[in-house]
Design a protein around this motif. Structure first.
Motif, PDB file in Angstrom:
ATOM      1  N   PRO A  84      40.656  34.258  42.370  1.00  0.00           N
ATOM      2  CA  PRO A  84      40.339  35.307  41.402  1.00  0.00           C
ATOM      3  C   PRO A  84      40.342  34.834  39.950  1.00  0.00           C
ATOM      4  O   PRO A  84      39.783  35.506  39.087  1.00  0.00           O
ATOM      5  CB  PRO A  84      41.407  36.368  41.647  1.00  0.00           C
ATOM      6  CG  PRO A  84      42.512  35.669  42.336  1.00  0.00           C
ATOM      7  CD  PRO A  84      41.900  34.531  43.092  1.00  0.00           C
ATOM      8  N   VAL A  85      40.921  33.675  39.669  1.00  0.00           N
ATOM      9  CA  VAL A  85      40.887  33.181  38.288  1.00  0.00           C
ATOM     10  C   VAL A  85      39.446  32.882  37.868  1.00  0.00           C
ATOM     11  O   VAL A  85      39.103  32.998  36.693  1.00  0.00           O
ATOM     12  CB  VAL A  85      41.818  31.955  38.094  1.00  0.00           C
ATOM     13  CG1 VAL A  85      41.186  30.682  38.622  1.00  0.00           C
ATOM     14  CG2 VAL A  85      42.205  31.801  36.633  1.00  0.00           C
ATOM     15  N   GLU A  86      38.591  32.539  38.826  1.00  0.00           N
ATOM     16  CA  GLU A  86      37.182  32.292  38.500  1.00  0.00           C
ATOM     17  C   GLU A  86      36.534  33.565  37.974  1.00  0.00           C
ATOM     18  O   GLU A  86      35.697  33.512  37.069  1.00  0.00           O
ATOM     19  CB  GLU A  86      36.421  31.755  39.711  1.00  0.00           C
ATOM     20  CG  GLU A  86      36.962  30.460  40.282  1.00  0.00           C
ATOM     21  CD  GLU A  86      36.992  29.298  39.289  1.00  0.00           C
ATOM     22  OE1 GLU A  86      36.180  29.290  38.332  1.00  0.00           O
ATOM     23  OE2 GLU A  86      37.821  28.389  39.457  1.00  0.00           O
ATOM     24  N   ASN A  87      36.911  34.723  38.516  1.00  0.00           N
ATOM     25  CA  ASN A  87      36.401  36.002  38.022  1.00  0.00           C
ATOM     26  C   ASN A  87      36.882  36.269  36.597  1.00  0.00           C
ATOM     27  O   ASN A  87      36.134  36.773  35.758  1.00  0.00           O
ATOM     28  CB  ASN A  87      36.826  37.151  38.941  1.00  0.00           C
ATOM     29  CG  ASN A  87      36.333  36.956  40.350  1.00  0.00           C
ATOM     30  OD1 ASN A  87      37.075  36.494  41.201  1.00  0.00           O
ATOM     31  ND2 ASN A  87      35.079  37.273  40.600  1.00  0.00           N
ATOM     32  N   ILE A  88      38.140  35.931  36.327  1.00  0.00           N
ATOM     33  CA  ILE A  88      38.684  36.107  34.978  1.00  0.00           C
ATOM     34  C   ILE A  88      37.912  35.245  33.989  1.00  0.00           C
ATOM     35  O   ILE A  88      37.559  35.698  32.901  1.00  0.00           O
ATOM     36  CB  ILE A  88      40.189  35.768  34.933  1.00  0.00           C
ATOM     37  CG1 ILE A  88      40.992  36.818  35.691  1.00  0.00           C
ATOM     38  CG2 ILE A  88      40.691  35.634  33.497  1.00  0.00           C
ATOM     39  CD1 ILE A  88      40.993  38.200  35.054  1.00  0.00           C
ATOM     40  N   TRP A  89      37.646  33.986  34.356  1.00  0.00           N
ATOM     41  CA  TRP A  89      36.884  33.113  33.452  1.00  0.00           C
ATOM     42  C   TRP A  89      35.516  33.721  33.158  1.00  0.00           C
ATOM     43  O   TRP A  89      35.044  33.685  32.021  1.00  0.00           O
ATOM     44  CB  TRP A  89      36.731  31.712  34.032  1.00  0.00           C
ATOM     45  CG  TRP A  89      37.980  30.918  33.989  1.00  0.00           C
ATOM     46  CD1 TRP A  89      38.601  30.307  35.038  1.00  0.00           C
ATOM     47  CD2 TRP A  89      38.798  30.638  32.843  1.00  0.00           C
ATOM     48  NE1 TRP A  89      39.747  29.677  34.612  1.00  0.00           N
ATOM     49  CE2 TRP A  89      39.889  29.867  33.276  1.00  0.00           C
ATOM     50  CE3 TRP A  89      38.713  30.978  31.500  1.00  0.00           C
ATOM     51  CZ2 TRP A  89      40.881  29.417  32.416  1.00  0.00           C
ATOM     52  CZ3 TRP A  89      39.708  30.537  30.638  1.00  0.00           C
ATOM     53  CH2 TRP A  89      40.762  29.767  31.094  1.00  0.00           C
ATOM     54  N   GLY A  90      34.877  34.271  34.182  1.00  0.00           N
ATOM     55  CA  GLY A  90      33.571  34.901  33.973  1.00  0.00           C
ATOM     56  C   GLY A  90      33.649  36.062  32.991  1.00  0.00           C
ATOM     57  O   GLY A  90      32.810  36.198  32.098  1.00  0.00           O
ATOM     58  N   ILE A  91      34.667  36.892  33.131  1.00  0.00           N
ATOM     59  CA  ILE A  91      34.859  38.034  32.223  1.00  0.00           C
ATOM     60  C   ILE A  91      35.088  37.534  30.799  1.00  0.00           C
ATOM     61  O   ILE A  91      34.475  38.029  29.845  1.00  0.00           O
ATOM     62  CB  ILE A  91      36.039  38.904  32.697  1.00  0.00           C
ATOM     63  CG1 ILE A  91      35.696  39.594  34.019  1.00  0.00           C
ATOM     64  CG2 ILE A  91      36.420  39.926  31.634  1.00  0.00           C
ATOM     65  CD1 ILE A  91      36.901  40.211  34.735  1.00  0.00           C
TER      66      ILE A  91
END
Length: 149
Positions: A84-91
Protein backbone atom coordinates in the motif's frame (compact mmCIF):
# COMPACT_ATOMS: atom_id res chain seq x y z
CA UNK A 1 15.25 9.79 -1.92
CA UNK A 2 12.31 9.80 0.48
CA UNK A 3 11.27 7.18 3.04
CA UNK A 4 7.93 6.98 4.80
CA UNK A 5 5.91 4.50 6.77
CA UNK A 6 2.37 4.21 8.08
CA UNK A 7 -0.22 1.94 9.62
CA UNK A 8 -3.92 2.23 10.42
CA UNK A 9 -2.97 3.98 13.68
CA UNK A 10 -0.96 6.75 12.06
CA UNK A 11 2.07 7.76 10.06
CA UNK A 12 5.77 7.79 10.77
CA UNK A 13 8.00 10.78 10.17
CA UNK A 14 9.13 11.39 6.63
CA UNK A 15 12.86 10.93 6.03
CA UNK A 16 14.98 12.31 3.22
CA UNK A 17 17.89 10.01 2.44
CA UNK A 18 20.78 9.68 0.03
CA UNK A 19 20.06 8.38 -3.45
CA UNK A 20 22.02 5.19 -2.87
CA UNK A 21 21.21 4.11 0.68
CA UNK A 22 23.28 1.47 2.37
CA UNK A 23 22.04 -0.76 5.18
CA UNK A 24 23.59 1.46 7.84
CA UNK A 25 21.68 4.52 6.60
CA UNK A 26 18.47 2.49 6.35
CA UNK A 27 18.92 1.41 9.97
CA UNK A 28 19.50 5.07 10.94
CA UNK A 29 16.16 5.94 9.30
CA UNK A 30 14.47 3.19 11.29
CA UNK A 31 16.06 4.48 14.48
CA UNK A 32 14.80 8.01 13.87
CA UNK A 33 11.38 7.18 12.40
CA UNK A 34 10.23 3.69 13.34
CA UNK A 35 11.52 3.48 16.91
CA UNK A 36 9.85 6.71 18.12
CA UNK A 37 6.58 5.54 16.52
CA UNK A 38 6.92 2.09 18.08
CA UNK A 39 7.62 3.66 21.48
CA UNK A 40 4.62 5.97 21.18
CA UNK A 41 2.32 3.01 20.47
CA UNK A 42 4.19 0.43 22.56
CA UNK A 43 0.96 -1.21 23.76
CA UNK A 44 -0.10 -1.97 20.18
CA UNK A 45 1.14 -5.01 18.31
CA UNK A 46 2.29 -4.39 14.78
CA UNK A 47 4.16 -6.21 12.04
CA UNK A 48 6.61 -4.24 9.91
CA UNK A 49 6.21 -4.63 6.15
CA UNK A 50 8.92 -3.81 3.64
CA UNK A 51 9.89 -5.11 0.24
CA UNK A 52 12.92 -7.25 -0.57
CA UNK A 53 15.33 -4.45 -1.44
CA UNK A 54 18.87 -5.51 -0.59
CA UNK A 55 19.16 -2.94 2.23
CA UNK A 56 16.01 -4.42 3.79
CA UNK A 57 17.27 -7.99 3.65
CA UNK A 58 20.96 -7.51 4.45
CA UNK A 59 22.39 -9.39 7.42
CA UNK A 60 23.05 -6.06 9.15
CA UNK A 61 19.42 -4.95 8.79
CA UNK A 62 18.02 -8.35 9.76
CA UNK A 63 20.19 -8.39 12.89
CA UNK A 64 19.05 -4.88 13.84
CA UNK A 65 15.33 -5.76 13.48
CA UNK A 66 15.91 -8.94 15.46
CA UNK A 67 17.75 -7.08 18.24
CA UNK A 68 14.91 -4.54 18.44
CA UNK A 69 12.34 -7.38 18.47
CA UNK A 70 10.47 -5.89 15.51
CA UNK A 71 8.36 -8.53 13.84
CA UNK A 72 8.55 -8.41 10.05
CA UNK A 73 6.07 -9.67 7.51
CA UNK A 74 7.36 -12.15 4.97
CA UNK A 75 7.15 -10.45 1.61
CA UNK A 76 7.17 -12.12 -1.82
CA UNK A 77 9.56 -10.88 -4.47
CA UNK A 78 8.24 -8.57 -7.19
CA UNK A 79 4.93 -7.75 -5.51
CA UNK A 80 4.33 -3.98 -5.71
CA UNK A 81 0.58 -4.57 -6.23
CA UNK A 82 0.38 -5.68 -2.62
CA UNK A 83 2.31 -2.86 -1.04
CA UNK A 84 0.00 0.00 0.00
CA UNK A 85 2.94 2.41 0.27
CA UNK A 86 2.98 2.46 -3.54
CA UNK A 87 -0.55 3.92 -3.42
CA UNK A 88 0.62 6.58 -0.96
CA UNK A 89 3.48 7.55 -3.28
CA UNK A 90 0.99 7.91 -6.13
CA UNK A 91 -1.24 10.19 -4.04
CA UNK A 92 1.71 12.31 -2.90
CA UNK A 93 3.15 12.68 -6.41
CA UNK A 94 -0.24 13.70 -7.83
CA UNK A 95 -0.59 16.33 -5.10
CA UNK A 96 2.96 17.62 -5.53
CA UNK A 97 2.62 18.05 -9.29
CA UNK A 98 -1.05 19.12 -9.40
CA UNK A 99 -1.69 21.62 -12.19
CA UNK A 100 1.74 20.78 -13.70
CA UNK A 101 3.48 22.57 -10.82
CA UNK A 102 7.26 22.81 -11.17
CA UNK A 103 9.83 23.49 -8.46
CA UNK A 104 12.99 25.58 -8.55
CA UNK A 105 15.00 23.61 -6.02
CA UNK A 106 15.24 20.32 -4.20
CA UNK A 107 14.66 22.22 -0.95
CA UNK A 108 11.35 23.58 -2.26
CA UNK A 109 10.29 20.10 -3.39
CA UNK A 110 11.17 18.68 0.04
CA UNK A 111 8.98 21.27 1.75
CA UNK A 112 6.01 20.44 -0.47
CA UNK A 113 6.54 16.68 -0.06
CA UNK A 114 6.63 17.12 3.71
CA UNK A 115 3.44 19.19 3.62
CA UNK A 116 1.69 16.57 1.48
CA UNK A 117 2.66 13.85 3.94
CA UNK A 118 1.64 15.97 6.92
CA UNK A 119 -1.75 16.66 5.31
CA UNK A 120 -2.40 13.01 4.42
CA UNK A 121 -5.82 12.17 5.77
CA UNK A 122 -5.93 9.38 8.40
CA UNK A 123 -8.87 7.79 6.56
CA UNK A 124 -6.67 7.24 3.49
CA UNK A 125 -4.17 5.29 5.61
CA UNK A 126 -6.94 3.29 7.31
CA UNK A 127 -8.49 2.40 3.95
CA UNK A 128 -5.17 1.26 2.49
CA UNK A 129 -4.38 -0.92 5.50
CA UNK A 130 -7.94 -2.24 5.43
CA UNK A 131 -7.52 -3.20 1.76
CA UNK A 132 -4.81 -5.77 2.53
CA UNK A 133 -7.12 -8.80 2.90
CA UNK A 134 -8.74 -7.99 -0.45
CA UNK A 135 -5.33 -7.53 -2.09
CA UNK A 136 -4.12 -10.88 -0.79
CA UNK A 137 -7.34 -12.60 -1.86
CA UNK A 138 -6.95 -11.19 -5.39
CA UNK A 139 -3.35 -12.42 -5.61
CA UNK A 140 -4.44 -15.92 -4.59
CA UNK A 141 -7.44 -15.83 -6.91
CA UNK A 142 -5.24 -14.71 -9.81
CA UNK A 143 -2.52 -17.23 -9.01
CA UNK A 144 0.06 -14.51 -8.42
CA UNK A 145 -0.99 -12.36 -11.37
CA UNK A 146 -1.50 -8.60 -11.27
CA UNK A 147 -4.28 -7.22 -9.10
CA UNK A 148 -6.44 -4.08 -9.23
CA UNK A 149 -4.33 -2.01 -6.88
Amino acid sequence: MVWLGFCATGKLNLAFTSCKMKSSEYIDVQKSCLIPFKNKYRRKKFVFQQDNASIHTSNETKAWFEAKKIEQMWWPARSPDLNPVENIWGIIVRRIYADQKQYNSVAELKVVASECWEDMEPKVLENLVGSMPKRIYQVIERKGGPIEY
